[in-house]
Design a protein around this motif. Structure first.
Motif, mmCIF file in Angstrom:
data_model
loop_
_atom_site.group_PDB
_atom_site.id
_atom_site.type_symbol
_atom_site.label_atom_id
_atom_site.label_comp_id
_atom_site.label_asym_id
_atom_site.label_seq_id
_atom_site.Cartn_x
_atom_site.Cartn_y
_atom_site.Cartn_z
ATOM 1 N N PRO A 262 -15.920 -11.581 -11.702
ATOM 2 C CA PRO A 262 -14.340 -10.586 -12.159
ATOM 3 C C PRO A 262 -14.479 -9.260 -12.754
ATOM 4 N N VAL A 263 -12.993 -9.047 -12.446
ATOM 5 C CA VAL A 263 -12.437 -8.048 -12.641
ATOM 6 C C VAL A 263 -11.516 -7.840 -13.611
ATOM 7 N N GLY A 264 -12.177 -6.488 -15.063
ATOM 8 C CA GLY A 264 -11.110 -6.960 -15.891
ATOM 9 C C GLY A 264 -10.195 -6.598 -15.885
ATOM 10 N N VAL A 265 -9.523 -7.169 -17.498
ATOM 11 C CA VAL A 265 -8.041 -7.017 -17.286
ATOM 12 C C VAL A 265 -7.899 -5.620 -18.303
ATOM 13 N N ASN A 266 -6.380 -5.451 -18.139
ATOM 14 C CA ASN A 266 -6.189 -4.376 -18.787
ATOM 15 C C ASN A 266 -6.080 -3.068 -19.104
ATOM 16 N N GLY A 267 -7.524 -2.711 -18.324
ATOM 17 C CA GLY A 267 -8.204 -1.296 -18.292
ATOM 18 C C GLY A 267 -8.837 -1.225 -16.849
ATOM 19 N N PRO A 268 -9.002 0.242 -16.962
ATOM 20 C CA PRO A 268 -9.676 0.702 -15.612
ATOM 21 C C PRO A 268 -11.211 0.062 -15.990
ATOM 22 N N ASP A 269 -11.387 0.012 -14.414
ATOM 23 C CA ASP A 269 -12.796 -1.015 -13.772
ATOM 24 C C ASP A 269 -13.328 -0.714 -12.307
ATOM 25 N N LEU B 86 1.222 -1.150 0.071
ATOM 26 C CA LEU B 86 0.164 0.027 -0.020
ATOM 27 C C LEU B 86 1.175 1.623 0.316
ATOM 28 N N LYS B 87 0.509 2.155 -1.158
ATOM 29 C CA LYS B 87 1.444 3.596 -0.589
ATOM 30 C C LYS B 87 0.340 4.513 -1.494
ATOM 31 N N LYS B 88 0.186 4.799 -2.773
ATOM 32 C CA LYS B 88 -0.721 5.427 -3.191
ATOM 33 C C LYS B 88 -1.823 4.605 -3.471
ATOM 34 N N THR B 89 -1.922 3.929 -3.820
ATOM 35 C CA THR B 89 -2.672 2.613 -4.370
ATOM 36 C C THR B 89 -2.520 1.648 -3.883
ATOM 37 N N LEU B 90 -3.270 0.021 -3.347
ATOM 38 C CA LEU B 90 -2.742 -0.672 -2.912
ATOM 39 C C LEU B 90 -2.537 -2.081 -4.253
ATOM 40 N N GLN B 91 -1.447 -3.064 -4.280
ATOM 41 C CA GLN B 91 -1.460 -3.338 -5.740
ATOM 42 C C GLN B 91 -0.932 -4.458 -4.794
ATOM 43 N N CYS B 92 -1.542 -5.916 -5.604
ATOM 44 C CA CYS B 92 -1.650 -6.964 -5.042
ATOM 45 C C CYS B 92 -1.061 -7.997 -6.236
ATOM 46 N N SER B 93 -0.159 -8.397 -5.414
ATOM 47 C CA SER B 93 0.339 -9.585 -7.175
ATOM 48 C C SER B 93 0.472 -10.792 -6.811
ATOM 49 N N CYS B 94 0.425 -11.300 -7.941
ATOM 50 C CA CYS B 94 0.525 -13.246 -7.629
ATOM 51 C C CYS B 94 0.992 -13.525 -9.160
ATOM 52 N N SER B 95 1.944 -14.767 -8.752
ATOM 53 C CA SER B 95 2.587 -15.226 -9.625
ATOM 54 C C SER B 95 2.522 -16.861 -9.805
ATOM 55 N N PHE B 96 1.925 -17.228 -11.266
ATOM 56 C CA PHE B 96 1.819 -18.508 -11.152
ATOM 57 C C PHE B 96 2.985 -19.402 -12.522
ATOM 58 N N HIS B 97 2.819 -20.579 -11.695
ATOM 59 C CA HIS B 97 4.248 -21.855 -12.417
ATOM 60 C C HIS B 97 2.522 -23.337 -12.921
ATOM 61 N N GLY B 98 2.951 -23.254 -14.621
ATOM 62 C CA GLY B 98 2.191 -24.402 -14.481
ATOM 63 C C GLY B 98 2.479 -24.774 -16.237
ATOM 64 N N ILE B 99 2.238 -25.844 -16.181
ATOM 65 C CA ILE B 99 2.319 -26.568 -17.585
ATOM 66 C C ILE B 99 1.109 -27.183 -17.786
ATOM 67 N N PRO B 100 -0.112 -26.821 -19.599
ATOM 68 C CA PRO B 100 0.157 -25.559 -19.818
ATOM 69 C C PRO B 100 0.257 -24.933 -19.078
ATOM 70 N N THR B 101 0.780 -22.425 -19.400
ATOM 71 C CA THR B 101 0.396 -22.157 -18.403
ATOM 72 C C THR B 101 -0.620 -21.618 -18.592
ATOM 73 N N PRO B 102 -0.405 -20.917 -16.835
ATOM 74 C CA PRO B 102 -2.208 -20.776 -16.575
ATOM 75 C C PRO B 102 -2.285 -19.855 -16.678
ATOM 76 N N SER B 103 -3.554 -19.328 -16.806
ATOM 77 C CA SER B 103 -4.005 -18.127 -16.792
ATOM 78 C C SER B 103 -4.594 -17.382 -15.405
ATOM 79 N N VAL B 104 -4.419 -16.623 -15.511
ATOM 80 C CA VAL B 104 -5.033 -15.643 -13.964
ATOM 81 C C VAL B 104 -5.969 -14.907 -14.462
ATOM 82 N N ARG B 105 -6.952 -14.676 -13.257
ATOM 83 C CA ARG B 105 -7.907 -13.710 -12.983
ATOM 84 C C ARG B 105 -8.488 -13.786 -11.713
ATOM 85 N N TRP B 106 -8.956 -12.128 -11.429
ATOM 86 C CA TRP B 106 -9.373 -11.960 -9.813
ATOM 87 C C TRP B 106 -10.263 -11.673 -9.908
#
Length: 149
Positions: free
Chosen positions: A46-53, A20-40
Motif C-alpha cells: 500500500p502507498v500512503g495518502v496525501n504525503g510523500p512516500d 508522463l511529463k516530468k513525473t508519471l501521474q496516474c488517476s482513477c475515478s470511481f462511483h458507488g453508493i456508499p462512496t468508495p474508498s480508493v487506495r493504491w
C-alpha cells in the motif's frame, strides 16, 4: 414528504488515465453508493495518502458518490513494477492493474537492434557470395537461340 432512498451500488471504475511529463501521474475515478474508498498499491505494498512516500505522492478527493485519486511518481519505476488502483465499498471492489515499464531500460530494444544489424550484415555477405559464385557460371552459359552473339 418522504425522501427517496439511495440505491446501493458497488464501486465501479468510471475513468482512468496515466500521463508522463516530468513525473508519471496516474488517476482513477470511481462511483458507488456508499462512496468508495480508493487506495493504491505499488508492487503489492500500500502507498500512503496525501504525503510523500519514497518518490510517491497520492492525493484523493471524495464528493458525493464519486471518488477520485491520483498518484505521482517522481522516480523511475523498476521495470515490470505493478501499480494497482482499488475502489472499494461494502457493495463491491473494483481494481485496475497497471504494469509500469521504465523508459531508461533499453534491454529489449537494444537486443532487437543488435540482432537486426547482425542479420542485415550476414544477409549482405550471403548475397555477395551468391552473386560472386553465379557470375562465373553466367559467362559459361550457352546463348539461347535468337540471342545476339
Amino acid at each position: 414528504m418522504v425522501l427517496p432512498r439511495l440505491q446501493l451500488a458497488p464501486a465501479r471504475l468510471l475513468h482512468s488515465s496515466c500521463s508522463l511529463k516530468k513525473t508519471l501521474q496516474c488517476s482513477c475515478s470511481f462511483h458507488g453508493i456508499p462512496t468508495p474508498s480508493v487506495r493504491w498499491l505499488m508492487g503489492g505494498a500500500p502507498v500512503g495518502v496525501n504525503g510523500p512516500d519514497s518518490g510517491l505522492q497520492v492525493t484523493s478527493l471524495m464528493l458525493g458518490p464519486w471518488a477520485n485519486s491520483t498518484i505521482s511518481l517522481t522516480e523511475q519505476p523498476e521495470m515490470g513494477t505493478s501499480l494497482l488502483c482499488e475502489g472499494k465499498n461494502p457493495e463491491g471492489t473494483y481494481a485496475l492493474s497497471i504494469l509500469l515499464m521504465s523508459g531508461k531500460s533499453s534491454l529489449v530494444p537494444q537486443t532487437f537492434m543488435d540482432g537486426l544489424i547482425q542479420g542485415v550484415f550476414y544477409g549482405a555477405i550471403a548475397i555477395t557470395l551468391l552473386f560472386l559464385c553465379l557470375v562465373p557460371l553466367m559467362t559459361h552459359c550457352p546463348k539461347l537461340p535468337g540471342e545476339a552473339r
